[in-house]
Design a protein around this motif. Structure first.
Motif, mmCIF file in Angstrom:
data_model
loop_
_atom_site.group_PDB
_atom_site.id
_atom_site.type_symbol
_atom_site.label_atom_id
_atom_site.label_comp_id
_atom_site.label_asym_id
_atom_site.label_seq_id
_atom_site.Cartn_x
_atom_site.Cartn_y
_atom_site.Cartn_z
ATOM 1 N N THR A 1 -2.120 0.190 6.681
ATOM 2 C CA THR A 1 -1.049 1.139 6.989
ATOM 3 C C THR A 1 -1.544 2.231 7.931
ATOM 4 O OG1 THR A 1 -0.081 0.755 4.824
ATOM 5 C CG2 THR A 1 0.615 2.733 5.974
ATOM 6 N N ARG A 2 -0.752 2.547 8.917
ATOM 7 C CA ARG A 2 -1.065 3.630 9.855
ATOM 8 C C ARG A 2 -0.561 4.935 9.268
ATOM 9 N NH1 ARG A 2 -2.258 1.470 15.513
ATOM 10 N NH2 ARG A 2 -3.628 3.213 15.239
ATOM 11 N N ILE A 3 -1.451 5.885 9.086
ATOM 12 C CA ILE A 3 -1.121 7.177 8.501
ATOM 13 C C ILE A 3 -0.940 8.185 9.625
ATOM 14 C CG2 ILE A 3 -1.922 9.012 6.980
ATOM 15 C CD1 ILE A 3 -3.739 6.894 5.677
ATOM 16 N N ALA A 4 0.139 8.968 9.555
ATOM 17 C CA ALA A 4 0.371 10.025 10.543
ATOM 18 C C ALA A 4 -0.047 11.360 9.912
ATOM 19 C CB ALA A 4 1.838 10.056 10.942
ATOM 20 N N PRO B 1 4.964 5.481 6.965
ATOM 21 C CA PRO B 1 6.215 4.879 7.430
ATOM 22 C C PRO B 1 7.001 4.281 6.261
ATOM 23 C CG PRO B 1 4.336 3.540 8.087
ATOM 24 C CD PRO B 1 3.785 4.778 7.468
ATOM 25 N N PRO B 2 8.321 4.182 6.377
ATOM 26 C CA PRO B 2 9.139 3.612 5.289
ATOM 27 C C PRO B 2 8.775 2.163 4.961
ATOM 28 C CG PRO B 2 10.538 4.551 7.011
ATOM 29 C CD PRO B 2 9.129 4.638 7.494
ATOM 30 N N SER B 3 8.180 1.465 5.883
ATOM 31 C CA SER B 3 7.814 0.061 5.660
ATOM 32 C C SER B 3 6.449 -0.099 4.983
ATOM 33 C CB SER B 3 7.795 -0.668 7.001
ATOM 34 O OG SER B 3 6.821 -0.075 7.860
ATOM 35 N N THR B 4 5.896 0.983 4.472
ATOM 36 C CA THR B 4 4.578 0.948 3.852
ATOM 37 C C THR B 4 4.537 -0.042 2.695
ATOM 38 O OG1 THR B 4 4.180 3.245 4.432
ATOM 39 C CG2 THR B 4 2.814 2.338 2.697
ATOM 40 N N VAL B 5 3.489 -0.855 2.679
ATOM 41 C CA VAL B 5 3.270 -1.827 1.607
ATOM 42 C C VAL B 5 2.297 -1.212 0.611
ATOM 43 C CG1 VAL B 5 2.352 -4.107 1.065
ATOM 44 C CG2 VAL B 5 3.664 -3.761 3.155
ATOM 45 N N TYR B 6 2.644 -1.264 -0.673
ATOM 46 C CA TYR B 6 1.776 -0.745 -1.719
ATOM 47 C C TYR B 6 1.147 -1.912 -2.474
ATOM 48 C CZ TYR B 6 3.747 3.827 -0.833
ATOM 49 O OH TYR B 6 4.107 4.997 -0.236
ATOM 50 N N ARG B 7 -0.044 -1.679 -2.993
ATOM 51 C CA ARG B 7 -0.752 -2.708 -3.738
ATOM 52 C C ARG B 7 -1.598 -2.064 -4.823
ATOM 53 N NH1 ARG B 7 -5.527 -5.593 -1.179
ATOM 54 N NH2 ARG B 7 -6.119 -5.291 -3.288
ATOM 55 N N VAL C 1 -6.583 -1.823 -19.342
ATOM 56 C CA VAL C 1 -6.971 -1.579 -17.954
ATOM 57 C C VAL C 1 -5.905 -0.692 -17.326
ATOM 58 C CG1 VAL C 1 -7.508 -2.620 -15.717
ATOM 59 C CG2 VAL C 1 -8.086 -3.838 -17.823
ATOM 60 N N CYS C 2 -6.308 0.473 -16.861
ATOM 61 C CA CYS C 2 -5.391 1.387 -16.189
ATOM 62 C C CYS C 2 -5.444 1.105 -14.688
ATOM 63 C CB CYS C 2 -5.776 2.836 -16.457
ATOM 64 S SG CYS C 2 -5.715 3.250 -18.200
ATOM 65 N N VAL C 3 -4.287 0.946 -14.083
ATOM 66 C CA VAL C 3 -4.227 0.647 -12.657
ATOM 67 C C VAL C 3 -3.315 1.651 -11.955
ATOM 68 C CG1 VAL C 3 -4.642 -1.816 -13.019
ATOM 69 C CG2 VAL C 3 -2.317 -0.988 -12.850
ATOM 70 N N LYS C 4 -3.586 1.841 -10.681
ATOM 71 C CA LYS C 4 -2.700 2.683 -9.880
ATOM 72 C C LYS C 4 -2.390 1.955 -8.583
ATOM 73 C CE LYS C 4 -6.392 5.369 -7.752
ATOM 74 N NZ LYS C 4 -6.996 6.662 -7.601
ATOM 75 N N GLN C 5 -1.282 2.331 -7.991
ATOM 76 C CA GLN C 5 -0.927 1.698 -6.731
ATOM 77 C C GLN C 5 -1.304 2.619 -5.574
ATOM 78 O OE1 GLN C 5 3.637 2.456 -5.610
ATOM 79 N NE2 GLN C 5 3.355 1.028 -7.233
ATOM 80 N N VAL C 6 -1.754 1.999 -4.528
ATOM 81 C CA VAL C 6 -2.148 2.715 -3.316
ATOM 82 C C VAL C 6 -1.507 2.001 -2.134
ATOM 83 C CG1 VAL C 6 -4.345 3.546 -4.264
ATOM 84 C CG2 VAL C 6 -4.281 1.361 -3.096
ATOM 85 N N PHE C 7 -1.432 2.679 -1.007
ATOM 86 C CA PHE C 7 -0.876 1.994 0.149
ATOM 87 C C PHE C 7 -1.925 1.077 0.739
ATOM 88 C CE2 PHE C 7 -2.071 6.296 1.434
ATOM 89 C CZ PHE C 7 -2.970 6.060 2.452
#
Length: 68
Positions: free
Chosen positions: A15-18, A29-35, A5-11
């Protein structure tokens, strides 16, 4: 059986995108959580469900990218 299973991480979707001027780029933002990507998560769950039914099955997970 072996399942890869190939997986990738995304925010995280919360998350608020500018969007930068011109709409070509964005910043997070630097506090972005990835999953793990939602669709990849479903694929992993399906592979693990198959492993429950077929005990001789092994499931491997592959991800490439920066170590976030």
């Amino acid at each position: 059986m072996r399942i890869l299973v190939c997986v990738k991480q995304v925010f995280d979707t919360e998350t608020r995108i500018a969007i930068k001027e011109g709409g070509q780029t964005y910043s997070l933002p630097p506090s972005t959580v990835y999953r793990i990507n939602q669709y990849d998560e479903h694929a992993l769950e399906a592979a693990l469900a198959l492993q429950d039914v077929l005990p001789e099955t092994t499931v491997d997970v592959l991800s490439a990218g920066p170590p976030k």
